[in-house]
Each structure stands twice: as structure tokens, then as C-alpha cells.
Write an enzyme that holds these catalytic residues in place. Structure first.
Site, PDB file in Angstrom:
ATOM      1  N   ASN A  39       0.804  -1.219   0.000  1.00 26.02           N
ATOM      2  CA  ASN A  39       0.000   0.000   0.000  1.00 26.02           C
ATOM      3  C   ASN A  39       0.841   1.274   0.000  1.00 26.02           C
ATOM      4  O   ASN A  39       0.309   2.371   0.099  1.00 26.02           O
ATOM      5  CB  ASN A  39      -0.968   0.009   1.195  1.00 26.02           C
ATOM      6  CG  ASN A  39      -0.249   0.166   2.528  1.00 26.02           C
ATOM      7  OD1 ASN A  39       0.965   0.026   2.607  1.00 26.02           O
ATOM      8  ND2 ASN A  39      -0.998   0.451   3.580  1.00 26.02           N
ATOM      9  N   LYS A  41       3.843   4.050  -1.518  1.00 30.21           N
ATOM     10  CA  LYS A  41       4.178   4.758  -2.750  1.00 30.21           C
ATOM     11  C   LYS A  41       5.451   4.178  -3.362  1.00 30.21           C
ATOM     12  O   LYS A  41       6.351   3.761  -2.646  1.00 30.21           O
ATOM     13  CB  LYS A  41       4.386   6.235  -2.393  1.00 30.21           C
ATOM     14  CG  LYS A  41       4.852   7.121  -3.521  1.00 30.21           C
ATOM     15  CD  LYS A  41       4.967   8.555  -3.032  1.00 30.21           C
ATOM     16  CE  LYS A  41       5.798   9.440  -3.939  1.00 30.21           C
ATOM     17  NZ  LYS A  41       5.589   9.247  -5.354  1.00 30.21           N
ATOM     18  N   LYS A  43       5.699   1.888  -6.332  1.00 28.70           N
ATOM     19  CA  LYS A  43       5.680   0.635  -7.089  1.00 28.70           C
ATOM     20  C   LYS A  43       5.917   0.887  -8.576  1.00 28.70           C
ATOM     21  O   LYS A  43       6.773   0.268  -9.210  1.00 28.70           O
ATOM     22  CB  LYS A  43       4.349  -0.093  -6.868  1.00 28.70           C
ATOM     23  CG  LYS A  43       4.109  -0.493  -5.414  1.00 28.70           C
ATOM     24  CD  LYS A  43       2.752  -1.110  -5.174  1.00 28.70           C
ATOM     25  CE  LYS A  43       1.608  -0.128  -5.231  1.00 28.70           C
ATOM     26  NZ  LYS A  43       1.604   0.840  -4.121  1.00 28.70           N
ATOM     27  N   THR A  44       5.138   1.812  -9.133  1.00 30.58           N
ATOM     28  CA  THR A  44       5.288   2.145 -10.557  1.00 30.58           C
ATOM     29  C   THR A  44       6.588   2.892 -10.799  1.00 30.58           C
ATOM     30  O   THR A  44       7.273   2.656 -11.800  1.00 30.58           O
ATOM     31  CB  THR A  44       4.080   2.977 -11.029  1.00 30.58           C
ATOM     32  OG1 THR A  44       2.904   2.166 -10.923  1.00 30.58           O
ATOM     33  CG2 THR A  44       4.231   3.429 -12.468  1.00 30.58           C
ATOM     34  N   THR A  45       6.946   3.771  -9.882  1.00 26.83           N
ATOM     35  CA  THR A  45       8.189   4.530 -10.019  1.00 26.83           C
ATOM     36  C   THR A  45       9.389   3.592 -10.105  1.00 26.83           C
ATOM     37  O   THR A  45      10.290   3.785 -10.929  1.00 26.83           O
ATOM     38  CB  THR A  45       8.350   5.498  -8.829  1.00 26.83           C
ATOM     39  OG1 THR A  45       7.211   6.345  -8.767  1.00 26.83           O
ATOM     40  CG2 THR A  45       9.597   6.341  -8.966  1.00 26.83           C
ATOM     41  N   ARG A  53      16.696   1.743 -16.997  1.00 28.05           N
ATOM     42  CA  ARG A  53      17.936   0.953 -16.958  1.00 28.05           C
ATOM     43  C   ARG A  53      18.047   0.054 -18.186  1.00 28.05           C
ATOM     44  O   ARG A  53      19.081   0.003 -18.846  1.00 28.05           O
ATOM     45  CB  ARG A  53      17.964   0.127 -15.672  1.00 28.05           C
ATOM     46  CG  ARG A  53      19.166  -0.776 -15.542  1.00 28.05           C
ATOM     47  CD  ARG A  53      19.156  -1.488 -14.200  1.00 28.05           C
ATOM     48  NE  ARG A  53      19.483  -0.548 -13.145  1.00 28.05           N
ATOM     49  CZ  ARG A  53      19.316  -0.791 -11.845  1.00 28.05           C
ATOM     50  NH1 ARG A  53      18.804  -1.946 -11.438  1.00 28.05           N
ATOM     51  NH2 ARG A  53      19.661   0.102 -10.948  1.00 28.05           N
ATOM     52  N   PHE A  94      -9.106   5.900 -13.757  1.00 31.59           N
ATOM     53  CA  PHE A  94      -9.356   5.080 -12.570  1.00 31.59           C
ATOM     54  C   PHE A  94     -10.749   4.461 -12.634  1.00 31.59           C
ATOM     55  O   PHE A  94     -11.719   5.122 -13.000  1.00 31.59           O
ATOM     56  CB  PHE A  94      -9.216   5.930 -11.303  1.00 31.59           C
ATOM     57  CG  PHE A  94      -7.813   6.406 -11.069  1.00 31.59           C
ATOM     58  CD1 PHE A  94      -6.820   5.510 -10.726  1.00 31.59           C
ATOM     59  CD2 PHE A  94      -7.494   7.747 -11.207  1.00 31.59           C
ATOM     60  CE1 PHE A  94      -5.517   5.939 -10.504  1.00 31.59           C
ATOM     61  CE2 PHE A  94      -6.190   8.195 -10.986  1.00 31.59           C
ATOM     62  CZ  PHE A  94      -5.213   7.282 -10.636  1.00 31.59           C
ATOM     63  N   TRP A  96     -12.771   3.726 -10.360  1.00 30.23           N
ATOM     64  CA  TRP A  96     -13.770   4.349  -9.492  1.00 30.23           C
ATOM     65  C   TRP A  96     -14.329   5.628 -10.110  1.00 30.23           C
ATOM     66  O   TRP A  96     -15.349   6.130  -9.676  1.00 30.23           O
ATOM     67  CB  TRP A  96     -13.219   4.620  -8.093  1.00 30.23           C
ATOM     68  CG  TRP A  96     -11.968   5.428  -8.064  1.00 30.23           C
ATOM     69  CD1 TRP A  96     -11.860   6.796  -8.038  1.00 30.23           C
ATOM     70  CD2 TRP A  96     -10.629   4.933  -8.039  1.00 30.23           C
ATOM     71  NE1 TRP A  96     -10.545   7.171  -8.002  1.00 30.23           N
ATOM     72  CE2 TRP A  96      -9.765   6.045  -7.994  1.00 30.23           C
ATOM     73  CE3 TRP A  96     -10.070   3.641  -8.036  1.00 30.23           C
ATOM     74  CZ2 TRP A  96      -8.376   5.909  -7.961  1.00 30.23           C
ATOM     75  CZ3 TRP A  96      -8.695   3.526  -8.008  1.00 30.23           C
ATOM     76  CH2 TRP A  96      -7.865   4.645  -7.973  1.00 30.23           C
ATOM     77  N   GLU A 131      -0.067  -1.869 -12.646  1.00 26.15           N
ATOM     78  CA  GLU A 131      -1.382  -1.866 -11.996  1.00 26.15           C
ATOM     79  C   GLU A 131      -2.286  -3.019 -12.468  1.00 26.15           C
ATOM     80  O   GLU A 131      -3.503  -2.952 -12.339  1.00 26.15           O
ATOM     81  CB  GLU A 131      -2.113  -0.526 -12.198  1.00 26.15           C
ATOM     82  CG  GLU A 131      -1.280   0.705 -11.893  1.00 26.15           C
ATOM     83  CD  GLU A 131      -1.140   1.021 -10.408  1.00 26.15           C
ATOM     84  OE1 GLU A 131      -1.483   0.157  -9.586  1.00 26.15           O
ATOM     85  OE2 GLU A 131      -0.693   2.127 -10.084  1.00 26.15           O
TER      86      GLU A 131
END
Length: 199
Positions: A39, A41, A43-45, A53, A94, A96, A131
Site C-alpha cells: 500500500n 508509494k 511501485k510504478t516509479t 535501466r 481510474f 472508481w 497496476e
């Protein structure tokens, strides 16, 4: 040499022996399955860092963005002109926001076809399924179909999966699982997402 320096030297010698043994045992060379979940911040970064790389070495990379496709993405903006990078976005935003399960499912399945193509391409060194965990959680994608594509991919290809609540079967398949854990997040204190930092 002081007592402290002697203890430090002995400790570093033990550490070096331990690391050297692990390096010697690592004799496999193949693509990996990495899962960035949790949960927190980043993951995508982290995935985009690995994309950068791989591109830096001239490898072909594919990125499929399942959720944030309509958002600005500084990494994508910077890298999109690289001829070795292909980015496909679901572009519904998103889930939602859309609140339309059927439309979201169809959009997901459409970009999943691109993902399957990338996962079958022996020239594609790295594939990021950004995601995708939400697509499985909401039932837009079937876990068996995803597993089949991952299991049958070229042996040299690495895949990074990102998103919260990664499916237990993906975690079971993965070579490396990193869980980003939130300790504090500025957004929860009313701070807006910042361009160039958060996206």
C-alpha cells in the site's frame, strides 16, 4: 589499529565472505518475474526506473498501463521517443471514476492483447504490467490466462507486475517480491500530488 577499527575490519571480512559465497552460488541466467506490491508509494516509479535501466543498455521494453493511462506521466513523457520503448495505456482512467464494469472489462481485455503480444516476443527484454493487480482483483482479467502468458514467455524476458494486493498465485510464481509499506503519505494530510514527484 584501534579496537573499534579491528572489530569493524573483522566484521567486513565476514560480510565479504558471505557475499562472495552468495555470488558464487548464483549460477542461473534467465529472465525474472518481479512483483512490486503493497500500500506504499513507489511501485510504478520503481518499475519505470528499471525500464530506464533496460533502455540504457539498448534493450527493447514494453509497458502496459492498466490504470493510470489518462494521467500525466513524467517518465513516459521523457522516454516515449526511445525507439526501443512501446507503451500501451488502457486510457479509461481510474475504475472508481468510470464506474462502468463492462466498459472497463472491454478496455482491459483490449490492452491485455497487447500485453500477450509483448509477453510472446523473444526480442522484448522487459515487460511492465503496471497496476495489473487491480484487473485481477476486479475480475476484468482471468488469473489463469495471465499465468499462462507469464509461464510461456521467452526464457530471457523479465516481467514486472505492479499494484496493491497482488494475487497470491502471482506472488507464488515470482522470483522477487517487494512490498512497499506506507508509513506516512502526504496525500492523507491533504497535500496534493506533485508534478515531477508523484507523477
Amino acid at each position: 589499529m584501534s579496537d573499534r577499527d579491528s572489530r569493524h575490519k573483522a566484521s567486513m571480512e565476514r560480510l565479504k565472505t558471505h557475499v562472495d559465497e552468495k555470488v558464487a552460488r548464483a549460477d542461473q541466467e534467465r529472465g525474472l518475474l518481479l512483483v512490486n506490491t503493497g500500500n506504499g508509494k513507489g511501485k510504478t516509479t520503481a518499475a519505470w526506473g528499471t525500464v530506464t535501466r533496460s533502455l540504457g543498455y539498448g534493450y527493447k521494453v514494453g509497458v502496459v498501463q492498466f490504470i493510470k493511462g489518462l494521467w500525466e506521466c513524467g517518465e513516459r513523457n521523457r522516454l516515449e521517443d526511445d525507439p526501443n520503448l512501446e507503451v500501451v495505456v488502457m486510457a479509461t482512467g481510474f475504475t472508481w471514476e468510470t464506474q462502468d464494469r463492462e466498459a472497463d472489462t472491454q478496455a482491459c481485455l483490449a490492452v491485455w492483447q497487447d500485453a500477450e503480444r509483448m509477453l510472446a516476443d523473444p526480442e522484448t527484454y522487459l515487460v511492465v504490467l503496471d497496476e495489473i493487480t487491480y484487473m485481477l482483483k476486479f475480475g476484468y482479467l482471468d488469473i489463469e490466462r495471465v499465468k499462462r502468458a507469464l509461464e510461456n514467455r521467452p526464457p530471457e524476458q523479465t516481467v514486472i507486475i505492479t499494484g496493491r494486493s497482488a494475487h497470491r498465485e502471482l506472488i507464488g510464481m515470482a522470483d522477487t517480491v517487494t512490498e512497499m509499506q506506507e508509513v506516512r503519505h502526504a496525500f492523507n494530510a491533504g497535500v496534493k500530488a506533485r508534478r515531477g514527484i508523484d507523477y
